[in-house]
Design an enzyme around this catalytic site. Structure first.
Site, mmCIF file in Angstrom:
data_model
loop_
_atom_site.group_PDB
_atom_site.id
_atom_site.type_symbol
_atom_site.label_atom_id
_atom_site.label_comp_id
_atom_site.label_asym_id
_atom_site.label_seq_id
_atom_site.Cartn_x
_atom_site.Cartn_y
_atom_site.Cartn_z
ATOM 1 C CD GLU A 1 -0.405 -13.966 -17.976
ATOM 2 O OE1 GLU A 1 -1.190 -13.830 -17.024
ATOM 3 O OE2 GLU A 1 0.230 -13.012 -18.480
ATOM 4 C CG HIS B 1 1.306 -10.863 -15.722
ATOM 5 N ND1 HIS B 1 0.934 -10.726 -17.045
ATOM 6 C CD2 HIS B 1 1.841 -9.675 -15.365
ATOM 7 C CE1 HIS B 1 1.249 -9.514 -17.475
ATOM 8 N NE2 HIS B 1 1.795 -8.851 -16.469
ATOM 9 C CB CYS C 1 -0.765 -6.657 -17.195
ATOM 10 S SG CYS C 1 0.666 -5.589 -16.925
#
Lengths: 90, 224
Positions: B197, B195, B87
């Site tokens: 994560e 994302h 990002c």
């Protein structure tokens, strides 16, 4: 010498500008049927210290290309560059 | 040996702890690295996390690229070290010239915070080495400046060299060629808008990010 600088940074013509397009789409509702080709951009005003005008232009160009504009998607135009102190006649 | 991942913290980053937690969850060890650090020695991989480094002032990533740590990250990348930008981290990598192209405001000018369906289109990167081409993943996206743009020549090169790592199945932001993530020529520097994560724990909605992060840890182990 100090120079006053006015620089414009905007998206290259080939890069879609959704901000400009959105502004343009809202114009007819306000009665601005006569406005077209709206492009949004940024304007920077600052001062630079340099020996002469050509040296100042060079510094501004470096700054524009290294930081203020991303050459992948933006162009930078120097709108004005003028000495802050009036030039004294010899 | 446990692989050490450095997670760079810029002023305004906000996903660094998510990355640390996700890496720890799959057996790695991640540590925060302050942006003023001048070295990333001792790390097997580096992640530039999401957020709004320097408030996204000027352009997203434009000021973060001048952080002292970015010189070290560039050296690490040049020596083949795995570097992943997620990002805002992707935006920093393009501004730093470590990845081609640029990220622009979403086509419809809306901030997007939704799960995005993606397809892995290349195994040539450190993030996808262990994931089969064609694998479909759902990862969260969370951005306003996520529309990938580049010139035609760059796009042709990215496609021909199979450096488009991830594509959106349903393009949410107007990115050219549905691109959600790319890598550099050697595959060790990867940038992506989604994302992984935030999709590393079933409790918070999915684990589709795990194979990507696990791939990164595997590569880090091989590189060390």
């Amino acid at each position: 010498m100090r120079f006053a600088v006015h620089l414009e940074v905007r998206l290259r013509p080939t890069i879609a500008d959704p901000e400009g397009a959105t502004i343009e789409r809202s114009l007819p509702a306000l009665g601005f049927d006569d406005v077209s080709n709206v492009r949004a951009g940024r304007s920077f005003r600052f001062e630079v210290e340099a020996d002469d005008e050509s040296a100042a232009r060079l510094r501004v160009s470096e700054l524009a290309h290294r930081l203020l504009a991303n050459p992948v998607m933006e162009d930078a135009d120097l709108l004005s560059l003028a000495p802050l102190e009036p030039a004294r006649l010899p | 040996m446990t692989r050490r991942v450095g997670v760079v913290l810029f002023p305004g980053s906000n996903c660094e702890h998510d990355v640390v937690r996700a890496i720890a969850g799959i057996g790695g060890q991640a540590e925060i690295v302050w942006h003023g650090a001048t070295t990333v020695d001792g790390f097997d991989a580096v992640v530039l996390p999401g957020g709004f480094a320097h408030g996204d002032y000027l352009r997203a990533g434009a000021l973060a690229r001048f952080a002292p740590v970015m010189g070290a990250v560039a050296d690490f990348a040049a020596s083949g070290g795995p570097v992943v930008g997620i990002c805002n981290g992707f935006q920093v990598l393009t501004e730093a010239g470590l990845l081609p192209g640029a990220l622009q405001k979403n086509a419809h000018l809306r901030f997007l915070c939704v799960p995005a369906a993606l397809r892995v289109d290349s195994t040539g990167s450190v993030l996808t080495r262990n994931v089969a081409v064609g694998t479909e993943l759902v990862l969260p996206i969370n951005h306003f400046v996520g529309r990938f743009v580049c010139d035609d020549a760059t796009l042709a090169e990215l496609v021909a060299d199979e450096r488009v790592v991830l594509r959106y199945l349903d393009n949410p932001n107007g990115s050219v060629d549905d691109i959600a993530g790319i890598c550099n020529r050697t595959g060790n520097v990867v940038g992506l808008m989604p994302h992984p994560e935030r999709a590393a724990d079933a409790l918070v909605g999915g684990v589709d990010g795990v194979p990507l992060l696990a791939s990164l840890l595997d590569i880090a182990a091989a590189a060390a």
